[in-house]
Design a protein around this motif. Structure first.
Motif, PDB file in Angstrom:
ATOM      1  N   GLU A 174       0.833  -1.211   0.000  1.00  0.00           N
ATOM      2  CA  GLU A 174       0.000   0.000   0.000  1.00  0.00           C
ATOM      3  C   GLU A 174       0.865   1.258   0.000  1.00  0.00           C
ATOM      4  N   SER A 177       1.672   2.159  -3.537  1.00  0.00           N
ATOM      5  CA  SER A 177       0.486   2.748  -4.178  1.00  0.00           C
ATOM      6  C   SER A 177       0.288   4.186  -3.722  1.00  0.00           C
ATOM      7  N   ARG A 178       0.498   4.405  -2.453  1.00  0.00           N
ATOM      8  CA  ARG A 178       0.281   5.731  -1.885  1.00  0.00           C
ATOM      9  C   ARG A 178       1.273   6.756  -2.444  1.00  0.00           C
ATOM     10  N   ARG A 180       2.907   6.570  -5.272  1.00  0.00           N
ATOM     11  CA  ARG A 180       2.618   6.807  -6.690  1.00  0.00           C
ATOM     12  C   ARG A 180       1.386   7.696  -6.833  1.00  0.00           C
ATOM     13  N   ALA A 181       0.445   7.587  -5.888  1.00  0.00           N
ATOM     14  CA  ALA A 181      -0.732   8.466  -5.924  1.00  0.00           C
ATOM     15  C   ALA A 181      -0.322   9.908  -5.644  1.00  0.00           C
ATOM     16  N   ARG A 208       2.289  -2.709  -8.296  1.00  0.00           N
ATOM     17  CA  ARG A 208       1.867  -1.519  -7.564  1.00  0.00           C
ATOM     18  C   ARG A 208       2.593  -0.257  -8.031  1.00  0.00           C
ATOM     19  N   GLY A 209       3.592  -0.437  -8.879  1.00  0.00           N
ATOM     20  CA  GLY A 209       4.244   0.767  -9.394  1.00  0.00           C
ATOM     21  C   GLY A 209       5.731   0.885  -9.106  1.00  0.00           C
TER      22      GLY A 209
ATOM     23  N   THR B 285      -7.584  -2.959   0.870  1.00  0.00           N
ATOM     24  CA  THR B 285      -7.967  -2.136  -0.272  1.00  0.00           C
ATOM     25  C   THR B 285      -8.475  -3.049  -1.390  1.00  0.00           C
ATOM     26  N   ALA B 287      -7.272  -3.204  -4.235  1.00  0.00           N
ATOM     27  CA  ALA B 287      -6.074  -3.771  -4.864  1.00  0.00           C
ATOM     28  C   ALA B 287      -5.620  -5.024  -4.123  1.00  0.00           C
TER      29      ALA B 287
END
Lengths: 308, 308, 308, 308
Positions: A174, A177-178, A180-181, A208-209, B285, B287
């Protein structure tokens, strides 16, 4: 060739080869460097914890840096974490002078609050200079320092020279993801994210990036392939290869004996002459060696590179 | 039916089912208990960390104990770790009165020296009484208390009522070998060793001399099969099954979100009505849920029980 | 009579009296309560760490609360820190029903980041209800949780029911100044700040803006006098009295044996019948007792109340 | 002139003087060395935490060692704690070559079990050589490593070159008594015990059997006098002098800002030219400076040396 935020692929955490009597094995330094490059890594990270850096004399650290930089032909990141900023500065400047691409800095275990962590990196940048690209090492399992995504963003935004995160928070999907957000929302400048933890979650971290891996698993070629397969959108193939290695990845990921496992396999693969560690060293029992051999045999059913 | 050192097989760390509004879901307590028994477990461990014990009122803890003991028909171990000996004693005596087979005690994180650890267990036994069989929980990753094999031996030898080790040191394979060597040399009385850590090393732990597993992975039936296969000498079959699950075992083993993963899968398998946690709760999440679904699909290629 | 931000003076951290065989000494509960009130305290804090709370059965905790509330005639704060929110809620609601003025909540040692700490207090308030006035216990030396002034401000501003800080950060003088500066700048609503740490810095804490003390030093009457002298602007007199006691304050402040020292002196002063602790208990060697007696003799040269 | 177990008196933990711009202030190194010797210390300890050792370049560390050894004419102990044994060995050998009397080694914070601690010192002795007298630094408050008396005895008995304990356990009076009881019973060879913790318990530590102090309080002359008075059997005089300083001792003992307090007073006493710390540095607010000035004024009523 300085490190920047576009770095991607696999940066292998390089082991440091020794003779059984504890002397640096410089012939194996070349051999291992060639091995990593032939595995397809895009860079190398040297003088980290798994490189037995604290056991090296300062001149040895510099000698290794010189040798690897000259031989590798790929960007070299040098671990410069130190209990004091004098040693950190000194090693960082020397490493860059020798041709390193950037440095990696881990927070000391005593840090607790958000402000302490952000302040520490400000002091570190002041010490080494703001012209040296650096990597944040986020590794709470060992370092006991917990950085929220917001803290990482503050460090990244405070320092143009912060170009990469070595992500080994656990669990950490997570967090990727965070971050990258944040970038997508224009709230953080782009950084490279390479993942550690022995590769234990690389399969999903890529999804997830993440941009790749920075870890020392004894099959960097597998890591390279997983990164490529994921980037090519071949998800199932990536997981198939990753899962075939996972029993061994997990075995190597054990704290305390992980490096012994890694060197044992690297030696079997011919990448180093001896699996010796400089003292104080952890060793493998015959039972452990037999377990690794068994695991290699099982991996080899899927991946021929494990037939050794 | 009191716990003794011959205990073996799988003791599932039982989840505690809640309604989405936070009330205990007593219907699911029965359903989940039946599920575990149908999976072939030899016992259950309730009111541990992964059973959300600290969120329960004392009367709820006793009600669950009563319900599970009555329903299960297998030995029940009750977690009684508490910041004070009054609460520990009180819960331990009540649990045994309700028919529990034994209790499990974790050391508080403040303990450091060997003598402090040994002394703590002596105080605990004094508090609960020496007639209640107990399990040592050896879990340094979370508890930060490190017990050497010698310390475990001291506790075992000091207390006839110490009958089992819940082994979740990490890494821990050599520790199992060492404790079994103590026994073989007549230096320690026999104890049962059941392994935790989500089952991440169960394949080799069995080969090192463990008696089974005590963990909460959402496929206890897989754990049961691996234990059986290893005991039957079918090593390759055991590893084949284990490796098929390993990507999911690893995913569920993530600290912090592990329980959410576990309840999500248990709900999918029909073992509980809701995957809700009582507040404060960690959640998944979209995801993460998609990743678990993907992993289940991959496990199902080998083990049909994952087709859900 | 609910606690609010105007609380000032001395809240004594009350010891819990036991008979030598471990039973609650209820006669001494009354005697000790009277003693504190006669010393001039403005309130009492019960069921804290130094009140041996974790050794009490839940019914005992409630019985003590009932008895002290009824007897004291001053506001009572009840420590409700617990590993789970169920127990915290349960004790908090019961305590308030019995007439307590407010509750005190310490953060669990596992918290690290700013957000985790702020989030924990939000969960705690959700659990106990926002109608119960509460005190933040900021005690990094024992709890290992470090709260910046900014984090405290966030908690204070998030929760109208947060009315007091038990300040025992160490060192902490600048923190008091910082929090008062927040208030002066209108950036934080007013709170009461009472200081702990055995009173070791009370002399200067008052000068930095504290409202008083919340600690358990065996001469609460000295603490009361120092607070009064400082509020009356009699700085030198305050320091003279404080310094006369400082050798003993320091001695009692030793972690681990502090409670034994405290009870030993309270017994000598006639405030409790026995200096017994419920097991597991720390004790004083004859050498330690002789040292305390010697210190009392020295204090008595300045403060006749120490002639015992 | 090598350190041995007969060492006694006061070993001052020497500050390292800097110019305001961060350069070493070598003139002040001489001045401070002279100051300590004139205070009557029997030795000096350099390059400890309070000497800002981690901020020094390796050549600076050696230059200071050379300068102080040459100037002081008393035995010099050099702190050689380091994250790796290579750096420890290197600094230890160089320091002894320059004329140091011995070295001091602190355990790294990661150590937990008794065997880990004992094993660490064995590795350290192997690294530096068994011909260098060394001091165990036992400082759990900062290092989080807890050594029982039994563990200290094991280290002392394993290594003839272990000649001294820097005792700063807290609380620690009973530990001194216990170690001296080991000696009296012939169960441990004699060692020197010098006490740290800023001197906060020096009054009683001497009575329990300590040989003196090793700490950096800005009035080493007071420490010297207290040690002498206690050795001369003038107990009340020792306590009178000690108690007069205790409010300032306590103030200087605050973690984090202690060094700033110390350097501020040393500068006022003329022992160093500037109270500057090399960056990263902690500083004193005007409020803190005023508090120290006030305390100095109060101490001066009893001890004229504080009239500054």
């Amino acid at each position: 060739m300085k490190l920047d935020h576009t770095a991607a692929g696999v940066y292998a955490i390089a082991a440091t080869p020794f003779h059984p009597d504890g002397r640096l094995d410089t012939a194996s330094v070349d051999r291992l460097t060639d091995f990593y490059v032939e595995c397809g890594v895009t860079g190398l990270t040297i003088l980290g914890i798994m490189g037995e850096a604290p056991k090296l004399e300062p001149e040895e650290s510099l000698a290794i840096t010189r040798q690897v930089v000259k031989r590798a032909g790929v960007p070299i990141i040098v671990g410069v974490s130190a209990p004091g900023f004098a040693a950190m500065r000194s090693l960082a400047r020397s490493a860059m002078d020798l041709g390193a691409a950037g440095v990696m800095i881990a927070p000391p275990p005593s840090l607790r609050t958000d402000d302490q962590i952000v302040g520490y990196y400000a002091q570190a940048v002041e010490a080494i200079g703001d012209d040296i690209p650096f990597v944040i090492q986020d590794y709470p399992l060992t370092l006991t320092v917990v950085m929220t995504p917001g803290v990482i963003r503050r460090i990244v935004m405070d320092h143009p020279s912060c170009v990469m995160l070595k992500h080994e928070d656990w669990p950490g999907l997570e967090k990727i993801s965070r971050l990258r957000a944040f970038q997508a929302a224009g709230e953080m400048k782009p950084i490279s994210i390479l993942c550690g933890n022995g590769g234990l979650f690389l399969d999903f971290e890529m999804e997830r990036g993440a941009d790749g891996a920075m870890t020392g698993y004894a099959f960097p070629d597998m890591l390279v392939d997983v990164v490529k397969l994921q980037k090519a959108g071949r998800r199932d193939d990536a997981h198939d290869l990753f899962d075939a290695h996972l029993p061994l990845v997990r075995y190597e990921q054990q704290q305390g004996i992980g490096l012994a496992v890694r060197k044992y396999v690297l030696q079997k693969r011919g990448a180093i002459a001896h699996d010796a560690q400089r003292r104080p060293a952890s060793g493998l029992t015959p039972a452990a060696k037999a377990e690794i051999d068994y695991l290699l045999g099982r991996v080899a059913r899927y991946d021929a590179r494990a037939k050794i």
